[in-house]
Design a protein around this motif. Structure first.
Motif, short mmCIF file in Angstrom:
data_model
loop_
_atom_site.label_atom_id
_atom_site.label_comp_id
_atom_site.label_asym_id
_atom_site.label_seq_id
_atom_site.Cartn_x
_atom_site.Cartn_y
_atom_site.Cartn_z
N HIS A 63 -16.06 -44.77 28.02
CA HIS A 63 -16.48 -45.11 29.39
C HIS A 63 -16.15 -43.95 30.30
N ARG A 87 -25.81 -58.08 37.23
CA ARG A 87 -25.62 -56.96 38.15
C ARG A 87 -26.40 -57.07 39.44
N ARG A 97 -13.02 -55.97 31.18
CA ARG A 97 -14.09 -56.95 30.90
C ARG A 97 -14.20 -57.18 29.41
N HIS A 151 -19.88 -52.84 39.55
CA HIS A 151 -18.97 -51.89 38.90
C HIS A 151 -18.97 -50.56 39.63
#
Ligand code: SDX
Length: 421
Positions: A306, A388, A315, A229
């Motif tokens: 965010h 991740r 997402r 991300h």
């Protein structure tokens, strides 16, 4: 159109070049700012500051776009396996079938950890949070693989990447087994990468275990959605630690700690705890919405808002749809999902949230799927870290390959001026 900006300060004008990315994003290149003007910039939380140029992930917060090396997450979730996406992020291209088989095979072969790591695991109290244990075990991997990696050697780098990709799921599953007081499982090389994660987490010693397709499909999608991300808090941590030329394992270990925070990856656990608190409190979502808007109340609506997405997190859309599908396939009616949906509806129609462009993010619905799949709440952020990992590796590799300078921000000093003792 000018490809530079001018800054006038006192009686002088300074000019700085504009850099432009492949998606037409523009940034002011201020590498010479202090030398030219004696000034620095001031930007707590780096809300307006680009730390690097990167070819890995593009996201558009206004349009709700997320692409890995140019491929949309919608396409990748539908058509790719997590290990294919890991290869894409790390090496820059989707693997050919031959490359994919080799990558998978090398990872399977390396899916073993030194037995002495169990001794370290045993020394933790059962109540230790899995993220703290995982960060420590990842750092401990260095002790068992001490030879530093030559960044210029593709072979050595590949070996370190394969090692981390192979051993990380074992350590992650062991943190779960430890909390539950269950025996530790080894990887089973007849399983795929994602099947092995399920196998190591859930296989009980007294019965056979076959990972269910519902579980594996949902996990594959969730891990892909969490895979990278761009310059989020934990990835920036991995980059800045790696910029001192600390090793890959040490850098990832620091990224795990950054991800743990409830404002970041820890939010998926905090969302479920919040939804359960609302349920225990009688399900009055309006009361909690009021708390979220009350500046005197530290309570925030976890899973909302965010730094970059000022629209729906793409997402969250995919995960919300998957949550409905998984609960339906498993025949689960989870009241917490209903509370989440009514909270979402209220927030999307509330002026406070609309004005601040606060939408559900990746963490708002992910916990509901993890819960339906039998993953305990304290493991949710470990699942985020499992996803991740390839992003952290890819970003660390890019930073080192580009020989980026050591990360060392400046400050504006506001403490006492010189004084005698
Ligand atoms: C992740 O960066 C990434 O890409 C991260 C991530 C990734 O994949 O790596 O996407 C994963 O970390 C997702 C975010 C998970 N965190 C949460 O869900 C925690 C709840 N969200 C907030 O803490 C917050 O929205 C942040 C931390 C996500 C973003 O914070 P910012 O960008 O620093 O924004 P801010 O705190 O300055 O908020 C702006 C305004 C403030 O109000 P005002 O002072 O303007 O009146 O919005 C308010 C905030 O109080 N606000 C919220 C809120 N989030 C922001 N108010 C209530 N509830 C919230 N959740």
């Amino acid at each position: 159109m000018s490809d530079s900006v001018k800054l006038s300060y006192k009686d002088q004008t300074f000019e700085f070049p504009l850099i432009e990315g492949t998606e037409k994003e523009k940034g002011i290149d201020i590498k010479s700012l202090r030398a030219q003007t004696g000034l620095i910039t001031y930007d707590p939380g780096y809300k307006n500051t680009g730390s690097c140029e990167s070819e890995i992930t593009f996201l558009d917060g206004e349009e709700g776009i997320l692409r890995y090396r140019g491929y949309s997450i919608e396409d990748l979730c539908e058509k790719a396996s997590f290990i294919e996406v890991a290869f894409l992020l790390i090496f820059g291209e989707l693997p050919t079938p031959k490359e994919l088989n080799l990558f998978s095979e090398e990872i399977r072969k390396d899916s073993l950890v030194d037995e002495d790591l169990k001794t370290i695991l045993k020394s933790f109290p059962k109540a230790a949070h899995p993220m703290g244990v995982l960060s420590s075990l990842t750092s401990a991997l260095i002790a068992f693989n001490p030879n530093s990696v030559d960044i210029e050697s593709d072979a050595e780098m590949r070996e370190a990447i394969i090692m981390l990709m192979a051993k990380f799921p074992i350590l992650a599953s062991w943190t779960h087994r430890k909390v539950k007081g269950l025996p530790l499982n080894y990887a089973n090389i007849s399983f795929s990468y994602v099947e092995n994660i399920a196998h190591m987490m859930f296989k009980m010693p007294h019965q056979e275990y076959e990972p269910s397709p519902v579980l594996v499909n949902a996990l594959n999608k969730l891990l892909i959605l969490h895979a990278d991300h761009e310059q989020n808090c934990s990835t920036s941590t991995v980059r800045i630690v790696g910029s001192s030329h600390a090793g890959l394992f040490a850098s990832v270990s620091s990224g795990i700690s950054a991800l743990w925070g409830p404002l970041h990856g820890g939010a998926n656990q905090a969302v479920i705890e919040m939804l359960e608190a609302i349920q225990a409190d009688g399900g009055d979502t309006k009361k909690f919405m009021a708390k979220a808007k009350d500046k005197e109340d530290p309570f925030r609506l976890m899973g909302f808002g965010h730094r970059v997405y000022k629209n729906f997190d793409p997402r969250a859309r995919i995960i919300k749809k998957a949550a409905d599908e998984v609960l339906q396939e498993l025949g689960i009616n989870d009241p917490v999902l209903e509370i989440a949906k009514s909270l979402e509806q209220e927030a999307l129609n509330d002026p406070y949230f609309i004005k601040r462009k606060l939408y559900p993010n990746v963490d708002f619905y992910s916990g509901i799927i993890y819960r339906a799949l039998g993953i305990p709440t304290e493991m949710f952020t470990v699942m985020f870290a499992l996803g991740r990992l390839p992003g952290w590796i890819a970003q660390w590799l890019e930073m080192r390959k580009k020989n980026e300078p050591i990360g060392r921000p400046r400050q504006i000093y506001t403490g006492p001026t010189a004084r005698t003792f």
